[in-house]
Design an enzyme around this catalytic site. Structure first.
Site, short mmCIF file in Angstrom:
data_model
loop_
_atom_site.label_atom_id
_atom_site.label_comp_id
_atom_site.label_asym_id
_atom_site.label_seq_id
_atom_site.Cartn_x
_atom_site.Cartn_y
_atom_site.Cartn_z
N ASP A 140 14.07 -12.61 -13.44
CA ASP A 140 14.12 -14.03 -13.78
C ASP A 140 15.54 -14.59 -13.64
O ASP A 140 16.50 -13.97 -14.12
CB ASP A 140 13.65 -14.17 -15.24
CG ASP A 140 13.38 -15.60 -15.64
OD1 ASP A 140 12.47 -16.20 -15.05
OD2 ASP A 140 14.06 -16.10 -16.56
N ASP A 189 8.18 -8.71 -15.17
CA ASP A 189 9.17 -9.77 -15.18
C ASP A 189 10.33 -9.31 -16.07
O ASP A 189 10.11 -8.89 -17.20
CB ASP A 189 8.54 -11.04 -15.76
CG ASP A 189 8.96 -12.29 -15.01
OD1 ASP A 189 10.17 -12.49 -14.87
OD2 ASP A 189 8.07 -13.05 -14.58
N ASP A 217 -9.73 -15.71 -28.58
CA ASP A 217 -8.74 -16.53 -29.30
C ASP A 217 -8.15 -17.63 -28.40
O ASP A 217 -7.22 -18.34 -28.80
CB ASP A 217 -7.62 -15.67 -29.91
CG ASP A 217 -6.78 -14.97 -28.86
OD1 ASP A 217 -7.10 -15.10 -27.64
OD2 ASP A 217 -5.81 -14.29 -29.23
N HIS A 224 4.25 -19.80 -11.22
CA HIS A 224 3.90 -20.42 -12.51
C HIS A 224 4.79 -21.61 -12.86
O HIS A 224 4.57 -22.25 -13.89
CB HIS A 224 4.00 -19.36 -13.60
CG HIS A 224 5.41 -18.87 -13.76
ND1 HIS A 224 6.06 -18.14 -12.79
CD2 HIS A 224 6.32 -19.06 -14.75
CE1 HIS A 224 7.29 -17.88 -13.19
NE2 HIS A 224 7.48 -18.43 -14.37
N ASP A 225 5.81 -21.87 -12.06
CA ASP A 225 6.70 -23.02 -12.32
C ASP A 225 6.43 -24.16 -11.35
O ASP A 225 7.15 -25.17 -11.38
CB ASP A 225 8.17 -22.61 -12.13
CG ASP A 225 8.62 -21.56 -13.12
OD1 ASP A 225 8.13 -21.56 -14.26
OD2 ASP A 225 9.47 -20.73 -12.74
N ASP A 251 -5.04 -12.17 -22.17
CA ASP A 251 -4.43 -10.98 -22.76
C ASP A 251 -4.56 -9.78 -21.81
O ASP A 251 -5.17 -9.88 -20.75
CB ASP A 251 -5.06 -10.67 -24.13
CG ASP A 251 -6.58 -10.76 -24.07
OD1 ASP A 251 -7.17 -10.12 -23.17
OD2 ASP A 251 -7.18 -11.49 -24.89
N ASP A 273 -9.05 -14.16 -21.14
CA ASP A 273 -9.02 -13.89 -22.58
C ASP A 273 -10.16 -12.93 -22.93
O ASP A 273 -11.33 -13.22 -22.63
CB ASP A 273 -9.19 -15.23 -23.32
CG ASP A 273 -9.33 -15.04 -24.82
OD1 ASP A 273 -8.90 -13.98 -25.33
OD2 ASP A 273 -9.88 -15.96 -25.47
N ASN A 302 -10.76 -11.66 -26.18
CA ASN A 302 -11.22 -11.63 -27.57
C ASN A 302 -11.50 -13.01 -28.16
O ASN A 302 -11.63 -13.16 -29.37
CB ASN A 302 -10.21 -10.88 -28.45
CG ASN A 302 -8.85 -11.57 -28.46
OD1 ASN A 302 -8.64 -12.53 -27.71
ND2 ASN A 302 -7.96 -11.12 -29.30
N GLU A 329 14.77 -13.80 -8.70
CA GLU A 329 14.61 -15.25 -8.61
C GLU A 329 16.01 -15.82 -8.45
O GLU A 329 16.82 -15.77 -9.37
CB GLU A 329 13.95 -15.81 -9.86
CG GLU A 329 13.65 -17.29 -9.74
CD GLU A 329 13.31 -17.96 -11.06
OE1 GLU A 329 12.66 -19.01 -11.05
OE2 GLU A 329 13.71 -17.44 -12.13
C1 GLC Z 1 12.48 -18.92 -14.62
C2 GLC Z 1 11.02 -18.78 -14.95
C3 GLC Z 1 10.59 -19.93 -15.78
C4 GLC Z 1 11.39 -19.91 -17.05
C5 GLC Z 1 12.89 -19.89 -16.77
C6 GLC Z 1 13.65 -19.49 -17.98
O1 GLC Z 1 12.74 -20.00 -13.81
O2 GLC Z 1 10.27 -18.62 -13.78
O3 GLC Z 1 9.22 -19.92 -16.07
O4 GLC Z 1 11.08 -21.01 -17.83
O5 GLC Z 1 13.23 -18.95 -15.78
O6 GLC Z 1 13.40 -18.15 -18.30
CA CA Z 2 -6.94 -13.23 -26.26
#
Ligand code: GLC
Ligand code: CA
Length: 561
Positions: free
Chosen positions: A199, A98, A25, A329-330, A29, A21, A23, A255
Site C-alpha cells: 500500500d 495487502d 452480519d 477498490h479505490d 468475511d 458474508d 454468517n 502501489e
Molecule cells: C491506498 C489504498 C486505499 C487506502 C490508502 C490509505 O491508496 O488502496 O484504499 O485508503 O492507501 O491506506
Molecule cells: Ca460476516
C-alpha cells in the site's frame, strides 16, 4: 527474456468486506471467501490479492491496522485465515496480502505508546513536530480532506497523517520501525503466503525538512513533492528485499502513487532488487483530473489513454514489468469508466475492455465483479455512502469551496470509491446472495440482471469471456512475452496494437465507441491468413481482408503465424 511465474499469472483482487458474508452480519468475511474459491478456480485466475484482513477499527476499511498479526473480528479468526490459505493452495491458487506500512491505526499499540511522552521508546515510531506560532507545523493537506497534522495535547505536538487522522504515518527513518515491519513480514511469509501488495509504498520516506506546500488554488498545501519517492525510499526497499523478500519465491507489487517511468524502473526494474512490479495510475486519475483533483465528471479521451498506455508499454520494455488494470477498490468499476454501462452496451463493452487489457504486456489484475461487468452505483443520499474519503471530500468541496451539492454527487457517481465497494453480486436473491443480513453498504440495484449465477454457465456472458481470455494467456506465450507495438495512435475510436514473438504476430483491435467504424489492416498483414482467437461478436467476416468493419465496442484478437 526471463520467464517468471508472476508474469504469466492473472491476479484477482478481493475486497473482503464486500465479497461474501458467511454468517449474516452483513459483512463479508474469510469463511465467505473460502466458500467462493471454487468460483475463482473455475474462472481460472492464479493469484488472489486480498485487501487487508488484519485487526482494524475500520476507519478506512482495514487500511488502518491496529494489529498486523491478528485477523479483524468482523472477518473471522487466524484459524479461518489458515484454512483459507490451505484451501487456496489445495486448488493451486496463491494469496498475496495487502501490506499497509506507510501508516498504522492510531489504535495500534505503537501509537498508543508513542503518544504517551517524549521519552517513550515508541515516540520515534511516528512523525511528530512542534507547531509554528500556535499553528500547524506546515500547511499540508491530508489526501482524505482537512489538515495533514493532528494536535495531541499530551506532549503539545502534532503528528503527521497523509490519510485520515486515525492513520498516523510511521517514521521509516527509525531502524526499529523497519525491523519490526520486516519481522512481521517474515512471520506472514513463514506462514506460507505468496507475496505482498504494498500500500502507498512510494510515500514511506519523507524529505527531512517540512516546508509549506503549494496550494494550487485550494485550501491546503500539496505534500506530494515532499513525501512521494522520498530520499530513502529505494534504500529502504532494497533493505527490505535483502532482509526479507529475497529469501522467498514470492510476488511483490507496490502501489506507487505518482510514479514516473524512471522511478518505476528504480522500484521494479529487473536489476532493482526492490519489487517485482508497481501500479502506476496515469491512465486513471490523471486522464480526468481537474480543478478539484480527481473529483471531476470529465470523460477520458481514447487518444490520451493510448498515449499513457503506450508510454508505459514501451517505457518498461526489457527493463521492468507492467501491472495491467482498469480498476481496484479505490476506483470506479471498469465498464462504467472506460466502457458503456447502459443495458444495450454493457456486456459487449465489458468484454472489449477485458480484451484490451488482457492482451497488453504485463500481469493482468481483475477487480472483483469486473468479470461480471458490474457497474458503478448511484445512491441518492450521501448517507448511503460509507467511504470516508468520499464523505470528507463532499464536506470540504461543498462547504468550503462552493461546489454545488448536485455537482458533487455527479463527481461521486463518476469517481467515488464506493462504486467498487458495493457487495459482490452472486445471484438474484435478496441482497444479491451476498448476505442474509443487512449489508454494511447497499447492494447495487442492478443485481437482478448482473450476477454470477446468471453468467457462470452462460457461454455468452462476460464471465465466460473473461474465462476464455485467461485460458488464452495459458495457451499462447505471445500474450505474455510478445513485444508491443501501438497502431493508429491518433484514431479517436479504435485502440489497436500488435504483439510480436518470433515469427508470430498478434493483432488486437478494440472499438471503444458505440459507432461503427472501420479498421484498415497494416500493410504487412494484408493477405496473410489469420486465426481469430477471440471476439466479443459472433464473427463471420474474413479477417485477411484489407478493411474490417467494426461494430459498436467490437474487439478481435487475431493470430498470424
Ligand atoms: C491506498 C489504498 C486505499 C487506502 C490508502 C490509505 O491508496 O488502496 O484504499 O485508503 O492507501 O491506506
Ligand atoms: Ca460476516
Amino acid at each position: 527474456m526471463d520467464k517468471l511465474w508472476w508474469k504469466e499469472c492473472v491476479v484477482y483482487q478481493i475486497y473482503p468486506r464486500s465479497f461474501k458474508d458467511s454468517n449474516g452480519d452483513g459483512i463479508g468475511d474469510i469463511k465467505g471467501i473460502i466458500s467462493k474459491l471454487d468460483y475463482l478456480t473455475d474462472l481460472g485466475i492464479d493469484v488472489i490479492w486480498l485487501s487487508p484482513v488484519y485487526q482494524s477499527p475500520n476507519e478506512d476499511n482495514g487500511y488502518d491496522i491496529s494489529d498486523y498479526q491478528e485477523i479483524m473480528d468482523d472477518f473471522g479468526t487466524m484459524d479461518d485465515f489458515d484454512m483459507l490459505l490451505t484451501e487456496a493452495h489445495k486448488r493451486g491458487l496463491k494469496i498475496i496480502m495487502d501490506l499497509v506500512v506507510n501508516h498504522t491505526s492510531d489504535e495500534h499499540k505503537w501509537f498508543i505508546e508513542s503518544k504517551k511522552s517524549l521519552d517513550n521508546p515508541f515516540r520515534d515510531y511516528y512523525i511528530w513536530r512542534k507547531g509554528k506560532n500556535g499553528e500547524m507545523p506546515n500547511n499540508w493537506g491530508s489526501w482524505f480532506g482537512g489538515n495533514a497534522w493532528e494536535y495531541d495535547s499530551t506532549t503539545d505536538m502534532y503528528y503527521l497523517h497523509i490519510f485520515a487522522k486515525k492513520q498516523p504515518d510511521l517514521n521509516w527513518d527509525n531502524p526499529k520501525v523497519r525491523n519490526d515491519i520486516y519481522d512481521m513480514m517474515t512471520w506472514w511469509l513463514d506462514k506460507g503466503i505468496d507475496g505482498f501488495r504494498m500500500d502507498v509504498i512510494s510515500l514511506i520516506s519523507k524529505k527531512p525538512d517540512f516546508p509549506d506546500g503549494e496550494t494550487h488554488g485550494g485550501l491546503y498545501g500539496d505534500l506530494a513533492p515532499f513525501c512521494i519517492h522520498g530520499p530513502n525510499v529505494h534504500n529502504y526497499l532494497r533493505e527490505m528485499n535483502q532482509k526479507v523478500l529475497s529469501h522467498y519465491n514470492i510476488m511483490t507489487v507496490g502501489e506507487a502513487t505518482g510514479v514516473t517511468i524512471d522511478e518505476a524502473i528504480k522500484y521494479a526494474g529487473y536489476e532493482s532488487k526492490e519489487l517485482n512490479m508497481v501500479f502506476q495510475f496515469e491512465h486513471l486519475e490523471n486522464l480526468i483530473s481537474g480543478e478539484y483533483g480527481k473529483w471531476s465528471d470529465k470523460h477520458f479521451s481514447l487518444v490520451d489513454l493510448k498515449k499513457v498506455m503506450n508510454k508505459w508499454q514501451k517505457g518498461l520494455e526489457g527493463k521492468a514489468w507492467n501491472c495491467l488494470f482498469w480498476s481496484n477498490h479505490d476506483q470506479p468499476m471498469a465498464v462504467s469508466r472506460f466502457g458503456n454501462d447502459s443495458e444495450k452496451y454493457r456486456e459487449i463493452s465489458a468484454k472489449m475492455l477485458g480484451t484490451c487489457m488482457h492482451m497488453l504486456k504485463g500481469t493482468p489484475y481483475i477487480y472483483q465483479g469486473e468479470e461480471l461487468g458490474m457497474t458503478n452505483v448511484k445512491f441518492d443520499s450521501l448517507d448511503d455512502y460509507r467511504d470516508l474519503e468520499t464523505i470528507n471530500k463532499y464536506h470540504e468541496l461543498v462547504n468550503q469551496r462552493g461546489v454545488k451539492p448536485e455537482k458533487m454527487m455527479e463527481y461521486i457517481y463518476h469517481v467515488g470509491r464506493d462504486n467498487a465497494r458495493t457487495p459482490m453480486q452472486w445471484d438474484d436473491s435478496e441482497n444479491a446472495g451476498f448476505s442474509l443480513g443487512t449489508p454494511w453498504i447497499k447492494v447495487n440495484e442492478n443485481y437482478k440482471i448482473i450476477n454470477a449465477k446468471m453468467q457462470v454457465n452462460n457461454p455468452d456472458s462476460v464471465y465466460s469471456y473473461y474465462k476464455k481470455l485467461i485460458e488464452l494467456r495459458k495457451k499462447y506465450e505471445i500474450i505474455v512475452y510478445g513485444d508491443y507495438e501501438l497502431l493508429l495512435p491518433d484514431d479517436k475510436n479504435i485502440y489497436a496494437y500488435l504483439r510480436m514473438l518470433g515469427s508470430q504476430i498478434l493483432l488486437i483491435i478494440c472499438n471503444f465507441s458505440e459507432d461503427e467504424t472501420e479498421f484498415i489492416m497494416p500493410n504487412n498483414l494484408i493477405g496473410k491468413k489469420g486465426e481469430l482467437l477471440i471476439s466479443n461478436y459472433k464473427n463471420d467476416t474474413d479477417i485477411d481482408k484489407m478493411r474490417l468493419k467494426l461494430r459498436p465496442y467490437e474487439s478481435r484478437v487475431i493470430l498470424f503465424q
